[in-house]
Design a protein around this motif. Sequence first.
Motif, PDB file in Angstrom:
ATOM      1  N   TYR A  80       1.958   7.193  -3.957  1.00 27.86           N
ATOM      2  CA  TYR A  80       0.747   6.512  -3.497  1.00 27.86           C
ATOM      3  C   TYR A  80      -0.323   7.602  -3.378  1.00 27.86           C
ATOM      4  N   GLN A 195       4.282  -6.025  -7.267  1.00 27.47           N
ATOM      5  CA  GLN A 195       3.201  -5.039  -7.178  1.00 27.47           C
ATOM      6  C   GLN A 195       2.048  -5.522  -6.306  1.00 27.47           C
ATOM      7  N   ASN A 196       2.350  -6.427  -5.388  1.00 22.95           N
ATOM      8  CA  ASN A 196       1.344  -6.868  -4.418  1.00 22.95           C
ATOM      9  C   ASN A 196       2.048  -7.345  -3.150  1.00 22.95           C
ATOM     10  N   THR A 213       2.067  -2.410  -2.122  1.00 27.66           N
ATOM     11  CA  THR A 213       2.660  -1.862  -3.344  1.00 27.66           C
ATOM     12  C   THR A 213       1.688  -1.847  -4.518  1.00 27.66           C
ATOM     13  N   LYS A 214       0.549  -2.530  -4.393  1.00 30.46           N
ATOM     14  CA  LYS A 214      -0.421  -2.516  -5.497  1.00 30.46           C
ATOM     15  C   LYS A 214      -1.070  -1.156  -5.674  1.00 30.46           C
ATOM     16  N   MET A 216       0.587   1.705  -5.752  1.00 27.03           N
ATOM     17  CA  MET A 216       1.496   2.665  -6.381  1.00 27.03           C
ATOM     18  C   MET A 216       0.816   3.325  -7.580  1.00 27.03           C
ATOM     19  N   ASN A 219       4.297   2.103 -11.394  1.00 23.59           N
ATOM     20  CA  ASN A 219       4.830   0.826 -10.943  1.00 23.59           C
ATOM     21  C   ASN A 219       6.341   0.722 -11.143  1.00 23.59           C
ATOM     22  N   THR A 241      10.722   3.897  -3.880  1.00 28.90           N
ATOM     23  CA  THR A 241       9.597   4.083  -4.794  1.00 28.90           C
ATOM     24  C   THR A 241       8.358   4.732  -4.199  1.00 28.90           C
TER      25      THR A 241
END
Length: 282
Positions: A80, A195-196, A213-214, A216, A219, A241
């Motif tokens: 991130y 991813q959200n 997670t959007k 990252m 992905n 992750t």
Amino acid sequence: MKLVRFGAAGSEKPGLVDGNGVVRDLGAVVADIGGDALTPAGLDALRGLDVEALPVAPAGVRFGACVAKPGHFIAVGLNYADHAEESGMAIPAEPVLFSKAPNCIVGPDDDIIQPKGSTKLDWEVELGIVIGTRARHVSEADAARHIAGFCLSNDVSERAFQLQQGGQWIKGKSCETFGPLGPFLVTPDEIADVQNLAMWLDVNGEPRQRGNTKTMIFNVNFLVSYLSRFMVLDVGDVIITGTPPGVGLGMKPPVYLKPGDVVTLGIEGLGQQRQKVVAFPG
């Protein structure tokens, strides 16, 4: 589906959470939440069960880690951008990979043991990927079919061990109890967009991490593909992750965990965890 493992530490049984939030016992159906149970065929067989006919687990039962004995427990660092910034590190051009010892994995509400000599015990809420099909040089476009599901993880870290004592990060990432997983392994069909997903972590009820997670850098599908270039990912392997900003290391001044502290964390759709920090016994 939401798959779980429940019962006393070391004697967990496989389970499934029904539509009413009741834990059902899968002990007569599969040996554990791992191996063949996580393959596409295994998951399809579980979907075909008459869930209402399964025994109900005891109320208030302990949850164990949601995956049984992963062979690999791989982590991604600095994934991130805002966390890399707070850590004083450059945004990586490629994923930063490190291992956590698989035997540091514990249940989602088990205690965190502060290791002997620890002075900088830290927290990291993370999304976990659980592998369901052997992955060897898979493309990013094909990566999703190798994923059995997702879970919540706390990448517990000892920063002095990790950053001040030379060598590899694994030293500060693998101590006993440094890998809470669960409560649920959630299959991809239950997640609208991995991813959200909102993420959070509090210490003693005070907000520490808030993220999604959007943000990252790399992905989920890219990470599975990327890792499969360098190692074979087997069924049941776990990849965590990366974490959003708000870790103790990044506070000014830094703030670290001590015995008696309580960490609570969650990810949208993946449940919540609660851990109390305890001193090393003896």
